[in-house]
Write a protein that holds these residues in place. Sequence first.
Motif, PDB file in Angstrom:
ATOM      1  N   ASP A  88       0.803  -1.221   0.000  1.00 54.21           N
ATOM      2  CA  ASP A  88       0.000   0.000   0.000  1.00 54.21           C
ATOM      3  C   ASP A  88       0.837   1.273   0.000  1.00 54.21           C
ATOM      4  OD1 ASP A  88      -2.361  -1.565   0.153  1.00 54.21           O
ATOM      5  OD2 ASP A  88      -2.067  -1.771   2.314  1.00 54.21           O
ATOM      6  N   TRP A  89       1.917   1.314   0.829  1.00 52.45           N
ATOM      7  CA  TRP A  89       2.667   2.557   1.022  1.00 52.45           C
ATOM      8  C   TRP A  89       4.163   2.280   0.999  1.00 52.45           C
ATOM      9  CZ3 TRP A  89      -0.885   6.282   0.934  1.00 52.45           C
ATOM     10  CH2 TRP A  89      -2.155   6.009   1.411  1.00 52.45           C
ATOM     11  N   VAL A  90       4.912   3.337   0.615  1.00 48.04           N
ATOM     12  CA  VAL A  90       6.371   3.355   0.720  1.00 48.04           C
ATOM     13  C   VAL A  90       6.742   4.622   1.492  1.00 48.04           C
ATOM     14  CG1 VAL A  90       8.570   3.466  -0.495  1.00 48.04           C
ATOM     15  CG2 VAL A  90       6.715   2.051  -1.406  1.00 48.04           C
ATOM     16  N   THR A  91       7.502   4.461   2.590  1.00 44.61           N
ATOM     17  CA  THR A  91       7.897   5.589   3.432  1.00 44.61           C
ATOM     18  C   THR A  91       9.369   5.875   3.228  1.00 44.61           C
ATOM     19  OG1 THR A  91       6.241   4.964   5.079  1.00 44.61           O
ATOM     20  CG2 THR A  91       7.966   6.482   5.775  1.00 44.61           C
ATOM     21  N   VAL A  92       9.701   7.124   2.907  1.00 43.90           N
ATOM     22  CA  VAL A  92      11.075   7.574   2.683  1.00 43.90           C
ATOM     23  C   VAL A  92      11.404   8.612   3.743  1.00 43.90           C
ATOM     24  CG1 VAL A  92      12.665   8.687   1.065  1.00 43.90           C
ATOM     25  CG2 VAL A  92      10.889   7.141   0.204  1.00 43.90           C
ATOM     26  N   ILE A  93      12.493   8.383   4.497  1.00 49.03           N
ATOM     27  CA  ILE A  93      12.927   9.348   5.504  1.00 49.03           C
ATOM     28  C   ILE A  93      14.042  10.186   4.908  1.00 49.03           C
ATOM     29  CG2 ILE A  93      14.520   7.661   6.534  1.00 49.03           C
ATOM     30  CD1 ILE A  93      13.953   9.040   9.225  1.00 49.03           C
ATOM     31  N   GLN A  94      13.864  11.491   4.958  1.00 51.20           N
ATOM     32  CA  GLN A  94      14.832  12.417   4.378  1.00 51.20           C
ATOM     33  C   GLN A  94      15.845  12.842   5.446  1.00 51.20           C
ATOM     34  OE1 GLN A  94      11.505  15.033   2.925  1.00 51.20           O
ATOM     35  NE2 GLN A  94      12.673  14.985   1.009  1.00 51.20           N
ATOM     36  N   LEU A  95      16.915  13.510   4.976  1.00 54.39           N
ATOM     37  CA  LEU A  95      17.902  14.030   5.911  1.00 54.39           C
ATOM     38  C   LEU A  95      17.241  15.052   6.820  1.00 54.39           C
ATOM     39  CD1 LEU A  95      20.982  14.505   3.545  1.00 54.39           C
ATOM     40  CD2 LEU A  95      20.500  12.616   5.112  1.00 54.39           C
ATOM     41  N   GLY A  96      17.458  14.900   8.112  1.00 55.09           N
ATOM     42  CA  GLY A  96      16.798  15.749   9.088  1.00 55.09           C
ATOM     43  C   GLY A  96      15.662  15.027   9.791  1.00 55.09           C
ATOM     44  N   GLY A  97      15.208  13.895   9.230  1.00 52.75           N
ATOM     45  CA  GLY A  97      14.192  13.090   9.900  1.00 52.75           C
ATOM     46  C   GLY A  97      12.800  13.190   9.338  1.00 52.75           C
ATOM     47  N   ALA A  98      12.559  14.059   8.368  1.00 52.26           N
ATOM     48  CA  ALA A  98      11.214  14.166   7.789  1.00 52.26           C
ATOM     49  C   ALA A  98      10.887  12.895   6.993  1.00 52.26           C
ATOM     50  CB  ALA A  98      11.125  15.396   6.892  1.00 52.26           C
ATOM     51  N   ARG A  99       9.643  12.450   7.114  1.00 54.87           N
ATOM     52  CA  ARG A  99       9.210  11.235   6.425  1.00 54.87           C
ATOM     53  C   ARG A  99       8.216  11.612   5.327  1.00 54.87           C
ATOM     54  NH1 ARG A  99      10.023   6.326   9.445  1.00 54.87           N
ATOM     55  NH2 ARG A  99      11.151   6.780  11.391  1.00 54.87           N
ATOM     56  N   LYS A 100       8.462  11.046   4.164  1.00 53.29           N
ATOM     57  CA  LYS A 100       7.601  11.289   3.018  1.00 53.29           C
ATOM     58  C   LYS A 100       6.991   9.951   2.603  1.00 53.29           C
ATOM     59  CE  LYS A 100       7.603  14.332  -1.011  1.00 53.29           C
ATOM     60  NZ  LYS A 100       8.459  15.149  -1.902  1.00 53.29           N
ATOM     61  N   VAL A 101       5.659   9.937   2.502  1.00 49.63           N
ATOM     62  CA  VAL A 101       4.933   8.696   2.236  1.00 49.63           C
ATOM     63  C   VAL A 101       4.344   8.765   0.837  1.00 49.63           C
ATOM     64  CG1 VAL A 101       3.079   7.170   3.001  1.00 49.63           C
ATOM     65  CG2 VAL A 101       4.413   8.450   4.686  1.00 49.63           C
ATOM     66  N   TYR A 102       4.547   7.703   0.079  1.00 54.34           N
ATOM     67  CA  TYR A 102       4.005   7.572  -1.267  1.00 54.34           C
ATOM     68  C   TYR A 102       3.145   6.309  -1.344  1.00 54.34           C
ATOM     69  CZ  TYR A 102       7.777  10.803  -2.658  1.00 54.34           C
ATOM     70  OH  TYR A 102       8.633  11.871  -2.771  1.00 54.34           O
ATOM     71  N   GLN A 103       2.091   6.368  -2.154  1.00 58.99           N
ATOM     72  CA  GLN A 103       1.455   5.133  -2.540  1.00 58.99           C
ATOM     73  C   GLN A 103       2.422   4.316  -3.376  1.00 58.99           C
ATOM     74  OE1 GLN A 103      -2.304   5.797  -4.443  1.00 58.99           O
ATOM     75  NE2 GLN A 103      -3.279   6.579  -2.595  1.00 58.99           N
ATOM     76  N   THR A 104       2.346   3.010  -3.227  1.00 56.65           N
ATOM     77  CA  THR A 104       3.350   2.153  -3.859  1.00 56.65           C
ATOM     78  C   THR A 104       3.378   2.345  -5.369  1.00 56.65           C
ATOM     79  OG1 THR A 104       3.009   0.558  -2.090  1.00 56.65           O
ATOM     80  CG2 THR A 104       4.159  -0.222  -4.051  1.00 56.65           C
TER      81      THR A 104
END
Length: 607
Positions: A449-465
Amino acid sequence: MRHRISVQLRGLAFLAGAGAVMTMIATPDPVRAQDTAPPAPAPAASAESPPAPETPPVPPVGEPTGEARSLAALKSLQSSIDAVEQEIAALRQQLQAAATDTEKEELAQELQATIAQRDQLRQDLETVATGVDLEEYEKNGSQPADIATEFQDFLRPIVGQLKDLTSKPREIEGLRTDLAQAQRQIKQANNALGNIDELLAVAENDEVLAKLRTLRQEWTAKLEQARNDVSVAEFKLAEAEENRSSLFASAREAMAGFFRSRGRNFLTSILAFVGVWFGLRLLYRWILRVSPLHRKKERHFSVRAIDIAYQAFALLAGIFAAMVVLYAASDWVLLGLMLIFLAGIAWTGKQALPHVFEQVKLMLNLGSVRENERIIYRDIPWQVKRINVYTDLENPALLGGHLRLPLRDLVPLHSRPWEPKEQWFPTGEGDWVVLSDGTYGRVVQQSPDWVTVIQLGGARKVYQTAEFLGLSPRNLSKNFRVGVTFGIDYQHQPICTDTVPPIFQARLLQDLREVVDGDDIINIGVEFEQAGASSLDYAILADFSGNAASKYQKLHRAIPRICVDVCNEQGWVIPFTQITLHQAPVTAEDDSSASPAAETGDGSESD
């Protein structure tokens, strides 16, 4: 009078038959009576005579045998036939003596009905004597059945039940209709009497007056009858409306009556269906565990055919169990509704027959999707593990990568064989990626359902697969390259191709070890790229292993910094973008066109 005589004769025939049956049952057989009579007292035996033998016990008189009952019934039927024959003879005599045609017609109809009754009694007597149903014996098998009549007989119990459920509202509506009709009759009768009174006032002929007076008496009686009908209808309607319960109470009573009469049968049939179907399903699962044919990695066609046949058998067995329960309870209403429901499913199912055929092909592994092949479902690759009523799909690269898909959703899909080298997903948890929208980060979770990407600094960006795959993720965790273009001034043109590149390369190899581990540096190349508009450009290509993926952006900043340090140490000039204007030479025509404006001397500017 004739009807009363007929009824009395029929009653006498019935009583005679019943008396014969009771007499046959109550009167013992002479032989049996003789056998069961108590023995006469024996004379006293002398001392010299031997003792008399013991008399065996006599069994008690039991119920009459089947033959005795048949004989009693035959005697009763024969008595009834004789009585009816007498009635027929009397009717024929009355028919011959009848004076009017109306009387003859009535007697003829009654005679015909009595003859039909005698024929039925004779047929019953023959049936009792032979034990064979004559109607069934003489039935013509080739004669087509009346479908409409058969269907009406089938629906009669259901319609009767529905009529019982709606009897109260229909009764009230019928009373309202009767009341309205009686009120309309009163109005018409009053109009008729008014017209008759007007004609009586002006009529002079005695015959006309007599006829009008007769009509007035008839319509007066009709008016009185209509008024009586109104009173009766109003009374009945008031009683019915007073006894009528509320909608909630009626629904509650209907539900309570249903569960008292048919609810138990309905629940029992449902439990029978669920029990048989669920039990066979449990048996099937046990067979799957112990059967050597089902434990093989690939199932043969015969095994798949047996599985489909078993699934159909389980469903039909459950339906049959429910029908047997209703049949045993003699609940023809629920049984009829069930048959109608099944017939409706069969009728509507013919339109879905092609779709069902495709699903059967899939279950036999003969369709467009086959087991152990690769499909794309919702833009995600899946491996088809097992095709059944619910198909199991699996993606080993995803968290929770197991999907149970209804068989109908597989029909429009297509599968293909796959190779072990093929990836099931472009990334894995912990991989560093760069997306086409500019996002750079590490994948911390990926599911169907989802793919979670953590960016530098700790922010998380969520995408549908599916959306994540659409952004063409570039995986840096395997290996990656950092490419930078750097330029120096044209005044260093004599050394730009042979002296400058080695100096840049050596310095980059030395200073980048401070940014990443030296083992992570795979290759660093510096090549002259082009002579640009204002600089001599170099392509700097640095290859790193996936361990340095977390320093991707830092490397992009470090390489230009190192190049600037080299330029400062070597005294190389870094150019900046310049705009050079070249002035065209002035001609004689341009001077002549500009002189008048210069001679005005009024200080004004010319555009």
